[in-house]
Design a protein around this motif. Structure first.
Motif, PDB file in Angstrom:
ATOM      1  N   PHE A   1      -5.707  -3.074 -12.949  1.00  5.33           N
ATOM      2  CA  PHE A   1      -4.706  -2.444 -12.363  1.00  5.33           C
ATOM      3  C   PHE A   1      -3.589  -4.144 -12.746  1.00  5.33           C
ATOM      4  O   PHE A   1      -2.740  -4.366 -13.425  1.00  5.33           O
ATOM      5  CB  PHE A   1      -4.562  -2.925 -11.231  1.00  5.33           C
ATOM      6  N   LEU A   2      -4.652  -5.570 -12.641  1.00  2.00           N
ATOM      7  CA  LEU A   2      -3.429  -6.712 -12.556  1.00  2.00           C
ATOM      8  C   LEU A   2      -3.390  -6.709 -14.217  1.00  2.00           C
ATOM      9  O   LEU A   2      -2.465  -7.788 -14.556  1.00  2.00           O
ATOM     10  CB  LEU A   2      -4.134  -7.676 -12.288  1.00  2.00           C
TER      11      LEU A   2
ATOM     12  N   SER B   1       0.492  -1.468  -0.213  1.00  2.00           N
ATOM     13  CA  SER B   1      -0.691  -0.336  -0.236  1.00  2.00           C
ATOM     14  C   SER B   1       0.868   0.987  -0.141  1.00  2.00           C
ATOM     15  O   SER B   1       0.703   2.665  -0.496  1.00  2.00           O
ATOM     16  CB  SER B   1      -0.865   0.300   1.709  1.00  2.00           C
TER      17      SER B   1
ATOM     18  N   VAL C   1      -2.154 -12.173  -5.912  1.00  4.18           N
ATOM     19  CA  VAL C   1      -2.998 -11.426  -4.763  1.00  4.18           C
ATOM     20  C   VAL C   1      -3.568 -12.060  -4.043  1.00  4.18           C
ATOM     21  O   VAL C   1      -4.485 -13.295  -3.933  1.00  4.18           O
ATOM     22  CB  VAL C   1      -4.137 -10.096  -5.493  1.00  4.18           C
TER      23      VAL C   1
ATOM     24  N   ARG D   1      -9.412  -3.648  -9.224  1.00  2.07           N
ATOM     25  CA  ARG D   1      -8.034  -4.621  -8.965  1.00  2.07           C
ATOM     26  C   ARG D   1      -7.606  -5.494 -10.070  1.00  2.07           C
ATOM     27  O   ARG D   1      -6.529  -5.318 -11.171  1.00  2.07           O
ATOM     28  CB  ARG D   1      -8.072  -5.013  -7.871  1.00  2.07           C
ATOM     29  N   ASP D   2      -8.879  -5.674 -10.808  1.00  2.00           N
ATOM     30  CA  ASP D   2      -8.565  -6.171 -11.816  1.00  2.00           C
ATOM     31  C   ASP D   2      -7.866  -5.682 -12.558  1.00  2.00           C
ATOM     32  O   ASP D   2      -7.239  -6.154 -13.920  1.00  2.00           O
ATOM     33  CB  ASP D   2     -10.059  -6.612 -12.565  1.00  2.00           C
TER      34      ASP D   2
ATOM     35  N   LEU E   1      -7.506   2.758  -6.548  1.00  2.00           N
ATOM     36  CA  LEU E   1      -6.758   3.046  -7.806  1.00  2.00           C
ATOM     37  C   LEU E   1      -5.686   3.895  -7.725  1.00  2.00           C
ATOM     38  O   LEU E   1      -6.495   4.139  -9.115  1.00  2.00           O
ATOM     39  CB  LEU E   1      -5.527   1.352  -7.852  1.00  2.00           C
TER      40      LEU E   1
ATOM     41  N   VAL F   1      -6.991   3.625  -2.567  1.00  2.00           N
ATOM     42  CA  VAL F   1      -7.925   3.205  -1.281  1.00  2.00           C
ATOM     43  C   VAL F   1      -8.543   3.957  -0.670  1.00  2.00           C
ATOM     44  O   VAL F   1      -9.878   3.442  -0.392  1.00  2.00           O
ATOM     45  CB  VAL F   1      -7.285   1.453  -1.491  1.00  2.00           C
TER      46      VAL F   1
ATOM     47  N   VAL G   1      -4.091  -3.662  -3.247  1.00  2.00           N
ATOM     48  CA  VAL G   1      -4.527  -4.083  -4.452  1.00  2.00           C
ATOM     49  C   VAL G   1      -6.127  -5.254  -4.221  1.00  2.00           C
ATOM     50  O   VAL G   1      -7.044  -4.908  -5.053  1.00  2.00           O
ATOM     51  CB  VAL G   1      -3.694  -5.206  -5.523  1.00  2.00           C
ATOM     52  N   ARG G   2      -5.567  -5.990  -2.695  1.00  2.00           N
ATOM     53  CA  ARG G   2      -7.014  -6.549  -2.437  1.00  2.00           C
ATOM     54  C   ARG G   2      -8.437  -6.080  -2.631  1.00  2.00           C
ATOM     55  O   ARG G   2      -9.467  -6.979  -2.623  1.00  2.00           O
ATOM     56  CB  ARG G   2      -6.840  -8.068  -1.759  1.00  2.00           C
ATOM     57  N   GLU G   3      -7.885  -4.392  -1.523  1.00  2.00           N
ATOM     58  CA  GLU G   3      -9.684  -4.066  -1.795  1.00  2.00           C
ATOM     59  C   GLU G   3      -9.978  -2.665  -2.780  1.00  2.00           C
ATOM     60  O   GLU G   3     -10.988  -3.093  -2.855  1.00  2.00           O
ATOM     61  CB  GLU G   3      -8.547  -2.972  -0.130  1.00  2.00           C
ATOM     62  N   ALA G   4      -8.822  -3.037  -3.533  1.00  2.00           N
ATOM     63  CA  ALA G   4      -9.280  -2.244  -5.091  1.00  2.00           C
ATOM     64  C   ALA G   4     -11.059  -2.216  -5.696  1.00  2.00           C
ATOM     65  O   ALA G   4     -10.052  -3.436  -6.236  1.00  2.00           O
ATOM     66  CB  ALA G   4      -8.563  -1.318  -5.389  1.00  2.00           C
TER      67      ALA G   4
END
Length: 301
Positions: free
Chosen positions: A90-91, A9, A104, A87-88, A46, A40, A81-84
């Protein structure tokens, strides 16, 4: 030679190391502050600038790892990332830009890995609690040879600074309110740790908050992880650091030996978390460990 990249983070970290059956021997370490979790904490997203900085850092680290001869580079992400909500996206962008899949890690898994890494790195035996204070979350695990229970709390240095510590330096009322919130969050789990330990517990602290608190204690003008690893940090040390940091504005905190200027705005929130955990589980000191979840990831890869 193995390497892993931790997308956190507050920062992106690289560890390149030789791995044997018992430990990771670090060959190269680097950290870049990107504040991926900043958005976040505000709106669950993000932010573009932080995403770009993070991708740039990961690309640089991939190149460094390859130059050291790492045959495999593992990239993983934690709280931000796990909370955003995005996230998908970003990945996908990391995959398209760098050709790698970022794993993640769930909060409890992060906690267990930190526990294993600290025990590997310090060669610990007996009852142990490992505290990992990050930018967006804090993980605590207790156990002996294997973990008994782990918990991930949505409290972190970046998250709390943005939500609660508005003034510079923070007001006493802000600090008191935040302490109350933290202690309520920790209460149930802290009671489990005390029941498990029965007064016999080694406590270890990993992550940037703990290593920075230790560097401040030692007055390190230039950070040296070898001087920090394995150092004790007493409750008095933590309280003294907090008192010093809360007595001056950001511009003065940035000049304190041992404190990276990029961390000066969030360090108060981080050390307050450490202080309250120590109080809640009734311990007088922690051992600071440079070995953490990254070491465990390399050991188990």
């Amino acid at each position: 030679m193995r390497a892993c990249i931790d997308i956190g983070s507050n920062s992106v970290r690289l560890l390149v190391g030789e791995v044997n059956e018992r430990e990771v021997i670090p060959v190269f370490k680097k950290l870049t502050t990107t504040r991926l979790g900043s958005g976040v904490a505000k709106d669950g997203l993000l932010e573009e600038e932080a995403v770009n900085s993070t991708i740039d850092a990961v690309k640089e680290y991939m190149d460094i790892a390859k130059n050291y001869g790492a045959k495999k580079v593992i990239a993983f992400a934690t709280s931000a990332v796990r909370e955003a909500k995005n996230r998908d996206e970003f990945l996908k962008r990391v995959k398209e830009a760098l050709g790698i899949d970022v794993l993640v890690i769930a909060g409890e898994e992060e906690a267990v890995l930190s526990y294993k890494g600290a025990r590997y790195g310090l060669g610990l035996k007996g009852k142990t609690a490992v505290i990992d204070i990050g930018g967006g979350s804090t993980e605590i695990t207790y156990g002996e040879q294997i973990p008994v229970e782990s918990r991930s709390f949505k409290m972190g240095a970046v998250r709390w600074t943005q939500r609660f510590l508005i003034n510079d330096p923070p007001l006493k009322t802000e600090m008191d309110e935040l302490s109350h919130i933290e202690k309520e969050m920790l209460k149930e789990f802290a009671q489990k740790i005390q029941a498990f330990s029965r007064g016999d517990l080694r406590a270890v602290a990993v992550g940037g908050t703990a290593t920075t608190a230790c560097a401040i204690k030692l007055g390190l003008a230039v950070y040296d992880w070898k001087k920090v690893h394995g150092q004790p940090l007493s409750k008095e040390d933590v309280e003294n650091s907090l008192k010093l940091l809360c007595s001056v504005p950001l511009s003065e905190r940035q000049k304190i030996p041992g404190l990276m200027p990029e961390r000066a705005d969030i360090i108060i929130a981080g050390i307050l978390i450490l202080k309250n955990i120590m109080e809640m589980i009734n311990i007088d000191k922690v051992i600071v460990s440079e070995a953490d979840l990254m070491d465990a990831v390399l050991m188990e890869s």
